[in-house]
Design an enzyme around this catalytic site. Structure first.
Site, PDB file in Angstrom:
ATOM      1  CE  LYS A  32      27.535 -29.546  -9.137  1.00 35.19           C
ATOM      2  NZ  LYS A  32      26.798 -30.847  -9.159  1.00 35.19           N
TER       3      LYS A  32
ATOM      4  CD  GLU B 275      19.238 -23.268   4.108  1.00 34.68           C
ATOM      5  OE1 GLU B 275      18.628 -24.088   4.826  1.00 34.68           O
ATOM      6  OE2 GLU B 275      19.229 -22.056   4.328  1.00 34.68           O
TER       7      GLU B 275
ATOM      8  CB  CYS C  51      16.309 -30.965   4.118  1.00 32.08           C
ATOM      9  SG  CYS C  51      15.304 -29.578   3.564  1.00 32.08           S
TER      10      CYS C  51
ATOM     11  CD  GLU D 267      19.042 -35.856   5.643  1.00 28.95           C
ATOM     12  OE1 GLU D 267      20.203 -35.831   5.218  1.00 28.95           O
ATOM     13  OE2 GLU D 267      18.248 -34.905   5.519  1.00 28.95           O
TER      14      GLU D 267
HETATM   15  P1  NAD Z   1      24.993 -33.965  -1.795  1.00 28.52           P
HETATM   16  O1  NAD Z   1      25.728 -33.307  -0.691  1.00 28.52           O
HETATM   17  O2  NAD Z   1      25.399 -35.319  -2.225  1.00 28.52           O
HETATM   18  O3  NAD Z   1      25.069 -33.062  -3.116  1.00 28.52           O
HETATM   19  C1  NAD Z   1      24.636 -31.731  -3.123  1.00 28.52           C
HETATM   20  C2  NAD Z   1      25.367 -30.980  -4.213  1.00 28.52           C
HETATM   21  O4  NAD Z   1      26.764 -30.930  -3.890  1.00 28.52           O
HETATM   22  C3  NAD Z   1      25.276 -31.625  -5.602  1.00 28.52           C
HETATM   23  O5  NAD Z   1      25.131 -30.626  -6.574  1.00 28.52           O
HETATM   24  C4  NAD Z   1      26.628 -32.293  -5.736  1.00 28.52           C
HETATM   25  O6  NAD Z   1      27.041 -32.465  -7.073  1.00 28.52           O
HETATM   26  C5  NAD Z   1      27.527 -31.310  -5.020  1.00 28.52           C
HETATM   27  N1  NAD Z   1      28.802 -31.862  -4.562  1.00 28.52           N
HETATM   28  C6  NAD Z   1      29.103 -33.133  -4.234  1.00 28.52           C
HETATM   29  N2  NAD Z   1      30.414 -33.221  -3.884  1.00 28.52           N
HETATM   30  C7  NAD Z   1      30.926 -31.973  -3.968  1.00 28.52           C
HETATM   31  C8  NAD Z   1      32.202 -31.410  -3.710  1.00 28.52           C
HETATM   32  N3  NAD Z   1      33.236 -32.156  -3.309  1.00 28.52           N
HETATM   33  N4  NAD Z   1      32.377 -30.080  -3.884  1.00 28.52           N
HETATM   34  C9  NAD Z   1      31.357 -29.298  -4.279  1.00 28.52           C
HETATM   35  N5  NAD Z   1      30.114 -29.780  -4.556  1.00 28.52           N
HETATM   36  C10 NAD Z   1      29.915 -31.104  -4.397  1.00 28.52           C
HETATM   37  O7  NAD Z   1      23.466 -33.902  -1.389  1.00 28.52           O
HETATM   38  P2  NAD Z   1      22.223 -34.533  -2.186  1.00 28.52           P
HETATM   39  O8  NAD Z   1      22.258 -36.011  -1.988  1.00 28.52           O
HETATM   40  O9  NAD Z   1      22.152 -33.975  -3.551  1.00 28.52           O
HETATM   41  O10 NAD Z   1      21.002 -33.898  -1.381  1.00 28.52           O
HETATM   42  C11 NAD Z   1      20.475 -34.464  -0.254  1.00 28.52           C
HETATM   43  C12 NAD Z   1      20.888 -33.693   0.984  1.00 28.52           C
HETATM   44  O11 NAD Z   1      20.499 -32.325   0.843  1.00 28.52           O
HETATM   45  C13 NAD Z   1      20.188 -34.190   2.226  1.00 28.52           C
HETATM   46  O12 NAD Z   1      21.109 -34.298   3.278  1.00 28.52           O
HETATM   47  C14 NAD Z   1      19.166 -33.097   2.511  1.00 28.52           C
HETATM   48  O13 NAD Z   1      18.774 -33.026   3.848  1.00 28.52           O
HETATM   49  C15 NAD Z   1      19.873 -31.887   2.039  1.00 28.52           C
HETATM   50  N6  NAD Z   1      18.912 -30.808   1.744  1.00 28.52           N
HETATM   51  C16 NAD Z   1      18.832 -29.760   2.608  1.00 28.52           C
HETATM   52  C17 NAD Z   1      17.908 -28.735   2.388  1.00 28.52           C
HETATM   53  C18 NAD Z   1      17.789 -27.576   3.336  1.00 28.52           C
HETATM   54  O14 NAD Z   1      17.135 -26.612   2.981  1.00 28.52           O
HETATM   55  N7  NAD Z   1      18.362 -27.613   4.517  1.00 28.52           N
HETATM   56  C19 NAD Z   1      17.076 -28.792   1.277  1.00 28.52           C
HETATM   57  C20 NAD Z   1      17.183 -29.879   0.415  1.00 28.52           C
HETATM   58  C21 NAD Z   1      18.124 -30.885   0.657  1.00 28.52           C
END
Ligand code: NAD
Length: 497
Positions: free
Chosen positions: A178, A253, A287, A386
């Site tokens: 997803k 992550e 990230c 962040e």
């Molecule tokens: P997000 O948490 O908004 O969304 C991530 C995913 O979760 C999306 O696919 C979203 O649709 C899904 N999601 C949202 N609500 C959900 C729920 N209630 N249940 C299940 N899934 C749900 O994050 P984002 O804005 O897409 O990404 C940015 C974040 O990702 C930043 O905090 C960044 O640091 C982190 N990130 C971490 C790494 C790592 O390797 N540590 C890598 C890339 C990004």
């Protein structure tokens, strides 16, 4: 205009309830594709297909060499379409094209790497363990973990998905992916490539859709064995709660606020180059971005002057424009979040050195000028939270000890960097930084062969490297008793006469 579909049980299909959402190019604000809006019913079909493929199908049981061959076909499929996929990634996410090409090339390599690892792992076989009792023989082996629900973010849309899909498939798992609703297009292409690579039906499934609908349905599904999540801390908490409710394995992550410590024996240009790369690469939507920079006092004034000069010379524009090094923020939502963070920085007492808003004359697209805040109060939100945009916070420090105290004073622990001509000092600092990824005399380059993941609120578990493969295997011990002997606990052994 491209209209994507879901991919379930080896076939492309529209969502049961119909419906789609728009993919918007953040440089032009124009819609360039429509994405299928999968819902709980579609997730259920996909998970059941993956379950069947895992429990009854050939994938988890086939020789590793056959799985590896399929992974190599996927890798080639990505390489063959590299130009097309990179252009779509730039259109969807806004990142400069050379960065997208880098990501997509890397994605192809990740499949190659895990194809090799699947074969090596299978060649190793079960490990005998001496249990200290000659009547018993124990071996330890691993086997595919099961059905994986993978949920990924928008900042490296294809690559973050591949970091899960490739090792999960190599390990013999079946998967439902997803991706983020904000950037789903290249994952739809991945489904086309996997379809052409001829995997058994149900092994890989794609559900595009929103987090609260498709994402939540996936995390709550009782037939999923493992949740593999990359995204924000707030969503990670929800994913972990769902995993706890179902007692499912989970890897997270999450975000970061990574420090970069620069000592006063550094060459200024080299330090500035890595500081700029560490925060403005991929628009700071990284990230592991080194978003807190700590500079030793003696070097601070000269370094700030050069850093400001280099930052102000960065070419901003659409990702497909030649020479652009900073593209637009991914979407309006994130643009507003970054602007709000900048506003909070302006009222925090920090000094705004450059940037701080929309670049002059760029009225269309979600552009934000690369922004530097200096002398930032360490309790300010911009220092602690962040931002996930092109905003760096800088402070000065006196001693190595001060730098480490400031660096480690964070809820996060994803990455950290240190720069000095004194390599012993670098090693000392690296050992004391509380983070899963440390760079010495650089910031950001990372390799498929080494593990990726964070301490503290930055997550649980590791991706990439051998750890990334092990994360999709279950460990099994088999203990054999020499049954020519009696155990003799409840029933006396018959006498030898
Ligand atoms: P997000 O948490 O908004 O969304 C991530 C995913 O979760 C999306 O696919 C979203 O649709 C899904 N999601 C949202 N609500 C959900 C729920 N209630 N249940 C299940 N899934 C749900 O994050 P984002 O804005 O897409 O990404 C940015 C974040 O990702 C930043 O905090 C960044 O640091 C982190 N990130 C971490 C790494 C790592 O390797 N540590 C890598 C890339 C990004």
């Amino acid at each position: 205009m491209k209209i994507t579909e879901l991919y379930i049980d080896g076939s492309f299909a529209a969502p049961v309830a119909g419906g789609s959402f728009d993919a918007v190019n953040p440089a032009t604000e124009e819609v360039f594709a429509h994405i299928a809006a999968g819902q709980a019913e579609d997730v259920d079909k996909a998970v059941r297909a993956a379950r069947r493929a895992f429990d009854e199908g050939p994938w988890p049981r086939m020789p590793a060499a056959e799985r590896a061959a399929a992974l190599r076909r996927i890798s080639k499929g990505i390489s063959d379409r590299l130009a097309e996929i990179s252009a779509l990634e730039t259109a969807d996410n806004g990142k400069p094209l050379p960065e997208a090409e880098w990501d997509i090339g890397d994605a192809a390599f990740v499949f190659e790497y895990y194809a090799d690892l699947a074969e090596t792992d299978a060649a190793n076989g079960p490990t005998p363990v001496d249990v200290g009792d000659a009547r018993f023989e124990s071996t330890v082996s691993t086997e595919p973990l099961g059905v994986v629900g993978a949920i990924t973010p928008w900042n490296f849309p294809l690559l973050m998905a591949v970091w899960k899909v490739a090792p999960a498939l190599a390990a013999g798992c079946c998967i439902v992916l997803k991706p983020s609703e904000h950037c789903s297009v290249t994952c739809a292409i991945l489904a086309e490539i996997i379809d052409a690579a001829d995997l058994p039906a149900g092994v890989f499934n794609l559900i595009t859709g929103t987090g609260p609908e498709a994402g939540q349905a996936l995390t709550d599904h009782p037939l999923v064995d493992k949740l593999a999540f990359t995204g924000s801390v707030a969503t990670g908490r929800k994913v972990m709660t769902a995993a706890a409710a179902g007692i499912r394995t989970v890897s997270l992550e999450l975000g970061g606020k990574s420090p970069f410590i620069v000592f006063d024996d550094c060459d200024i240009d080299k330090a500035v180059e890595w500081i700029v790369f560490g925060i403005f690469w991929n628009k700071g939507e990284v990230c592991s971005a080194t978003s807190r920079v700590l500079v030793q006092k003696n070097l601070y004034p000269q370094l700030m002057a050069r850093l400001t000069e280099v930052t102000e010379a960065i070419k901003i524009g659409a990702g497909d424009e030649d020479g652009v090094k900073l593209g637009p923020i991914v979407n309006k939502l994130q643009y507003d979040k970054v602007m709000a963070a900048i506003d909070s920085g302006k009222s925090s007492g920090a000094k705004l050195v450059t940037g701080g808003g929309r670049p002059d004359g760029m009225n269309t697209g979600y552009f934000i000028a690369p922004t530097i805040f200096a002398d930032v109060p360490t309790d300010a939100e911009i220092w602690r939270e962040e931002i996930f945009g092109p905003v760096v916070c800088i402070n000065a420090f006196d001693t190595e000890e001060d730098a480490l105290t400031l660096a480690n004073d964070s809820a996060y622990g994803l990455a950290g960097a240190v720069m000095s001509d004194d390599l012993d000092r670098c090693e000392r600092v690296a050992a004391k930084l509380r983070a899963g990824i440390i760079w010495i005399n650089c910031s950001q380059p990372t390799f498929t062969q080494v593990p990726w993941g964070g301490y503290k609120s930055s997550g649980i578990g590791r991706e990439l490297g051998t750890a990334g493969f092990a994360a999709f295997r279950e460990t099994k011990q088999i203990t054999r008793f020499d049954h020519s002997e009696s155990w003799g606990w409840y029933i006396e052994p018959e006498s030898a006469e």
